[in-house]
Scaffold this active site. Structure first.
Site, mmCIF file in Angstrom:
data_model
loop_
_atom_site.group_PDB
_atom_site.id
_atom_site.type_symbol
_atom_site.label_atom_id
_atom_site.label_comp_id
_atom_site.label_asym_id
_atom_site.label_seq_id
_atom_site.Cartn_x
_atom_site.Cartn_y
_atom_site.Cartn_z
ATOM 1 N N SER A 190 -26.336 -104.693 -7.920
ATOM 2 C CA SER A 190 -25.021 -104.857 -7.301
ATOM 3 C C SER A 190 -24.108 -105.612 -8.259
ATOM 4 O O SER A 190 -24.561 -106.467 -9.010
ATOM 5 C CB SER A 190 -25.137 -105.622 -5.989
ATOM 6 O OG SER A 190 -25.302 -106.983 -6.256
ATOM 7 N N LYS A 234 -21.778 -103.189 -4.855
ATOM 8 C CA LYS A 234 -21.222 -104.543 -5.034
ATOM 9 C C LYS A 234 -21.208 -105.337 -3.720
ATOM 10 O O LYS A 234 -21.045 -104.748 -2.651
ATOM 11 C CB LYS A 234 -19.789 -104.330 -5.548
ATOM 12 C CG LYS A 234 -18.953 -105.567 -5.696
ATOM 13 C CD LYS A 234 -19.104 -106.171 -7.062
ATOM 14 C CE LYS A 234 -18.387 -107.515 -7.145
ATOM 15 N NZ LYS A 234 -19.086 -108.464 -7.987
ATOM 16 N N CYS A 253 -25.457 -115.574 -5.603
ATOM 17 C CA CYS A 253 -24.340 -115.487 -6.548
ATOM 18 C C CYS A 253 -23.956 -116.899 -7.002
ATOM 19 O O CYS A 253 -23.637 -117.750 -6.171
ATOM 20 C CB CYS A 253 -23.134 -114.805 -5.908
ATOM 21 S SG CYS A 253 -21.711 -114.805 -7.016
ATOM 22 N N LYS A 274 -31.816 -111.205 -1.842
ATOM 23 C CA LYS A 274 -31.706 -111.300 -3.303
ATOM 24 C C LYS A 274 -31.765 -112.761 -3.737
ATOM 25 O O LYS A 274 -30.957 -113.587 -3.324
ATOM 26 C CB LYS A 274 -30.398 -110.654 -3.777
ATOM 27 C CG LYS A 274 -30.307 -110.584 -5.299
ATOM 28 C CD LYS A 274 -29.196 -109.648 -5.741
ATOM 29 C CE LYS A 274 -29.127 -109.541 -7.249
ATOM 30 N NZ LYS A 274 -28.105 -108.580 -7.676
ATOM 31 N N ASN A 293 -31.201 -112.618 -9.631
ATOM 32 C CA ASN A 293 -29.777 -112.639 -9.902
ATOM 33 C C ASN A 293 -29.586 -113.353 -11.256
ATOM 34 O O ASN A 293 -30.552 -113.633 -11.962
ATOM 35 C CB ASN A 293 -29.032 -113.340 -8.758
ATOM 36 C CG ASN A 293 -27.567 -112.896 -8.679
ATOM 37 O OD1 ASN A 293 -26.894 -112.746 -9.701
ATOM 38 N ND2 ASN A 293 -27.056 -112.702 -7.480
ATOM 39 N N THR A 294 -28.386 -113.671 -11.613
ATOM 40 C CA THR A 294 -28.121 -114.207 -12.955
ATOM 41 C C THR A 294 -28.515 -115.681 -13.088
ATOM 42 O O THR A 294 -28.567 -116.428 -12.117
ATOM 43 C CB THR A 294 -26.619 -114.079 -13.269
ATOM 44 O OG1 THR A 294 -25.879 -114.654 -12.185
ATOM 45 C CG2 THR A 294 -26.218 -112.633 -13.434
ATOM 46 N N GLY A 341 -32.098 -107.645 -17.106
ATOM 47 C CA GLY A 341 -32.199 -107.216 -18.502
ATOM 48 C C GLY A 341 -32.895 -105.897 -18.748
ATOM 49 O O GLY A 341 -33.388 -105.650 -19.849
ATOM 50 N N THR A 349 -26.678 -104.863 -16.231
ATOM 51 C CA THR A 349 -25.798 -105.058 -17.380
ATOM 52 C C THR A 349 -25.801 -103.857 -18.336
ATOM 53 O O THR A 349 -24.760 -103.526 -18.918
ATOM 54 C CB THR A 349 -26.224 -106.356 -18.111
ATOM 55 O OG1 THR A 349 -26.155 -107.424 -17.153
ATOM 56 C CG2 THR A 349 -25.320 -106.683 -19.275
HETATM 57 C C1 SIN Z 1 -20.061 -112.020 -9.006
HETATM 58 O O1 SIN Z 1 -19.321 -111.188 -8.457
HETATM 59 O O2 SIN Z 1 -19.661 -113.165 -9.251
HETATM 60 C C2 SIN Z 1 -21.465 -111.654 -9.394
HETATM 61 C C3 SIN Z 1 -22.289 -111.237 -8.238
HETATM 62 C C4 SIN Z 1 -23.555 -112.007 -8.074
HETATM 63 O O3 SIN Z 1 -23.987 -112.751 -8.950
HETATM 64 O O4 SIN Z 1 -24.202 -111.874 -7.022
#
Ligand code: SIN
Length: 299
Positions: free
Chosen positions: A20, A43, A127, A162, A189-190, A241, A263
């Site tokens: 997403s 998203k 997020c 998530k 997630n990141t 990744g 990404t």
């Molecule tokens: C974002 O829109 O800031 C990224 C989405 C996410 O990290 O879940």
């Protein structure tokens, strides 16, 4: 060769989905037939439209990128009216990422999706780019249990949660999500990151910090998928990744049932198609007749 997987009781033609936030159905459909995807994960969608964070909100790094988009989205009503009909033209399962600042905002979205023709929900409590909700829920096991249970109560579709990697013990958070009633997990997630422009003497991102993604984070993601798969008996979407078909096989061997491309599709919109072909080549080369054979084979 069999690529079909069953995820939360739903048959997926292959284990590939999108991450997403990196997937724009209309933009990507100009490059490939979205029906090749096992599932399309869209998203984060909130109860009302969100503008997102100020720019700059994207920065390149070695082996990846930083984003602080802030879950910009049109709101669930506009999404149902405009975006969902577009996606329904394609023969792929639909996973909706649900965003919110509060439990009430998350449940409001899920209530509006109750009768929508979508397949699964993905609760975004990870997020790092919003000041309330997101990672502020996802790093506290008690809050995870609470928000998951409130959302599960309203959900009519299976609920994926998530997870953020920005915690000391990912297994503790995964267990809290399971205890709250999650049907599945997606991770990671990141990672929270920062980049400084040393000539301007200021952070590159307007919000200073953002989420780090891309091939550099893959070993962290594989490690966390492996740990969670061993400890919690829920199906997993692995991500972080993924650049090649071999990366998909790696996540599946670590214990994931499905794998998301994120990404990679921002720099190469065709990445999911290439990665799926590479996965087939890997299976052919190594004699894997059924993708389910290799799931979780690492002790
Ligand atoms: C974002 O829109 O800031 C990224 C989405 C996410 O990290 O879940």
């Amino acid at each position: 060769m069999n690529l079909q997987v069953n995820f939360c009781g739903i048959d997926m033609k292959n284990p590939l989905t999108t991450a997403s936030g990196t997937f724009n159905p209309e933009a990507h459909a100009a490059f490939y037939d979205l029906s090749v995807l096992g599932a399309a994960t869209v998203k984060g969608i909130a109860d009302v439209a969100w503008e997102g964070n100020p720019t700059p909100r994207i920065a390149e790094t070695y082996g990846g990128m930083l984003n602080s988009v802030g879950l910009q989205n049109p709101g669930v009503d506009a999404w149902l009216e405009k975006d969902l009909p577009f996606l329904k033209q394609y023969d792929t399962r639909i996973i909706v990422n649900v965003a919110g600042h509060t439990i009430e905002e998350y449940t409001a979205v899920v209530e509006k999706l109750q009768d929508a023709p979508i397949d699964l929900l993905e609760l975004n409590i990870s997020c790092p780019n919003v000041s309330a909700g997101g990672v502020t829920f996802g790093t506290d096991p008690d809050m995870v249990r609470k928000v998951v249970s409130a959302v599960k109560d309203k959900a009519r579709q299976p609920l994926i949660v998530k997870l953020t990697p920005n915690v000391t013990d990912i297994v503790e958070i995964a267990r809290a999500a399971r205890d709250g009633g999650a049907d599945a997990l997606s991770l990671i997630n990141t990672l929270l990151g920062m980049k400084i422009d040393v000539y301007r003497r200021r952070p590159v991102l307007a919000r200073k910090v953002g989420g780090f993604s891309g091939p550099a984070i893959k070993p962290v993601a594989v490690r966390m998928v492996y740990q969670v798969a061993k400890a919690v008996d829920l199906p997993i979407i692995g991500m972080g990744g993924v650049m090649t078909g071999e990366d998909v096989a790696e996540f599946i061997m670590a214990g994931a049932s499905m794998v998301a491309v994120g990404t990679a599709a921002l720099s190469d919109p065709m990445a999911p198609v290439r990665i799926l072909n590479e996965l087939k080549e890997f299976m052919e080369k190594t004699g894997v007749k059924d993708i389910n054979e290799i799931r979780g084979i690492i002790d």
